[in-house]
Design a protein around this motif. Structure first.
Motif, PDB file in Angstrom:
ATOM      1  N   LYS A   1      -8.949  64.103  91.718  1.00 47.78           N
ATOM      2  CA  LYS A   1      -7.143  64.666  91.187  1.00 47.78           C
ATOM      3  C   LYS A   1      -6.487  65.151  90.097  1.00 47.78           C
ATOM      4  O   LYS A   1      -6.949  64.618  89.321  1.00 47.78           O
ATOM      5  CB  LYS A   1      -6.006  63.399  91.795  1.00 47.78           C
ATOM      6  N   TYR A   2      -5.545  65.624  89.928  1.00 46.84           N
ATOM      7  CA  TYR A   2      -5.498  66.815  88.816  1.00 46.84           C
ATOM      8  C   TYR A   2      -4.599  64.914  88.041  1.00 46.84           C
ATOM      9  O   TYR A   2      -3.773  64.351  88.691  1.00 46.84           O
ATOM     10  CB  TYR A   2      -4.540  67.758  88.692  1.00 46.84           C
TER      11      TYR A   2
ATOM     12  N   GLY B   1      -4.301  69.004  85.111  1.00 50.92           N
ATOM     13  CA  GLY B   1      -3.401  70.293  86.446  1.00 50.92           C
ATOM     14  C   GLY B   1      -2.248  71.915  85.887  1.00 50.92           C
ATOM     15  O   GLY B   1      -1.189  71.930  86.703  1.00 50.92           O
TER      16      GLY B   1
ATOM     17  N   LYS C   1      -3.492  74.328  87.240  1.00 54.01           N
ATOM     18  CA  LYS C   1      -3.805  74.737  88.481  1.00 54.01           C
ATOM     19  C   LYS C   1      -2.875  75.444  89.540  1.00 54.01           C
ATOM     20  O   LYS C   1      -3.585  75.812  90.795  1.00 54.01           O
ATOM     21  CB  LYS C   1      -2.964  73.038  89.297  1.00 54.01           C
TER      22      LYS C   1
ATOM     23  N   LYS D   1      -6.978  73.830  94.478  1.00 59.96           N
ATOM     24  CA  LYS D   1      -6.703  72.213  94.572  1.00 59.96           C
ATOM     25  C   LYS D   1      -8.122  71.535  95.598  1.00 59.96           C
ATOM     26  O   LYS D   1      -8.109  70.187  96.168  1.00 59.96           O
ATOM     27  CB  LYS D   1      -5.679  72.463  95.984  1.00 59.96           C
TER      28      LYS D   1
END
Length: 309
Positions: free
Chosen positions: A8-9, A49, A52, A57
């Motif tokens: 995940k970021y 992110g 992003k 995602k």
């Protein structure tokens, strides 16, 4: 095969070393056995992110953009390289994955590594060289005899910018930290300023091109240092991109690789007019601590590489 991934970021604590299976290259793609990956601030900006909207995602994601290596396989339609060729280049930030035993990259983001350029030096050329080229050649149309000011002249993009500008016949001045003044003078800058000790708005001289390769110069200051020409800004925020629509002297720079640029960088590297110093190399198993330290502010007087076993 192994690579550095995250699920995940977020911060550097999310990175881990993982096993993965390299997919077959698709049309226009090339599979490369990585010899060296060069570290850049964009690596952690992507993981944090900051990009992003571009990167999406889908997880897990892999770290790293710049590399050198040997072609393992090619996808349909690839004509510039073949299996066994020594190459260098970069991945698009949407994909990344260069800090790994192998990576997939687009053919247009690769060039053959010249025999006289080491894999270590070639790995450093991608993002810094392309970003310098995008600004000086694509946007500024720099000509011999012009005077360029480079903010952050001893960073990786800054050094590439200085060297390419001098190759094109321009005079170069710039700014950097006090600890890097000697390095800047070695590169042959006409005048170099300690950015902490000098108010650049008071220096009096005006330039044909100002390139903020550190991403720290206010737009108003950059524009005020011009006697014409353009202010190149390495930090393309949405507001700057909007402002640039109404002010043609402001040119936000987004690193955009092309085959002709990478071929050009290879030729310049052969001529010894472009080389970024490598000051630290670690194996893949030790890359996460180094990435973390650099992200948290550790300064190096040159490039850091990750060597694949």
């Amino acid at each position: 095969m192994r690579r550095i991934e995250y699920q995940k970021y977020g911060g550097p604590e999310g990175m881990y070393l993982a096993d993965f299976k390299l997919p077959d290259p698709k049309t226009g793609e090339v599979a490369i056995k990585v010899h060296f990956a060069a570290l850049n601030p964009v690596d952690w900006k992507v993981r944090n992110g900051d990009l992003k909207l571009v990167t999406g995602k889908t997880f897990p994601r892999a770290m790293g953009c710049d590399f050198s290596g040997t072609v393992l396989a090619i996808g349909a339609g690839v004509t510039r390289v073949k299996p066994g060729d020594a190459v260098f280049g970069l991945t698009h930030v949407k994909n990344c994955g260069a800090t790994a035993d192998a990576v997939i990259a687009k053919e247009t983001c690769l060039a053959k590594k010249p025999e006289t350029v080491s894999f270590e030096d070639a790995a450093c050329l991608g993002t810094p060289g392309v970003t310098a080229w995008n600004g000086l050649i694509d946007k500024a149309r720099l000509k011999a005899g012009q005077h360029v000011f480079v903010n952050g002249c001893t960073g990786a993009v800054g050094e590439a910018t200085v060297q390419i500008a001098k190759m094109l016949g321009a005079t170069v001045s710039g700014s950097c930290g006090a600890q890097s003044l000697a390095r800047a003078q070695e590169m042959g800058l006409k005048t170099v300023y300690d950015y902490r000790a000098t108010d650049l708005s008071t220096i009096g001289h005006r330039f044909d091109v100002v390139y903020d390769t550190a991403g720290t110069m206010p737009v108003a200051l950059g524009l005020s240092l011009l006697k014409g020409g353009v202010f190149l800004d390495i930090d393309p925020t949405p507001m700057k991109l909007l402002r640039a629509l109404f002010n043609r002297r402001l040119k936000p720079i987004i690193c955009t690789a092309r085959a002709d640029i990478l071929d050009g960088l290879a030729k310049v590297a052969v001529s010894k007019k472009l080389r970024l110093p490598v000051v630290e190399t670690v194996p893949l198993a030790d890359a996460i601590p180094l990435l973390t330290a650099l992200e948290r502010g550790r300064k190096l007087p040159g490039k850091a590489l990750v060597a694949m076993q």
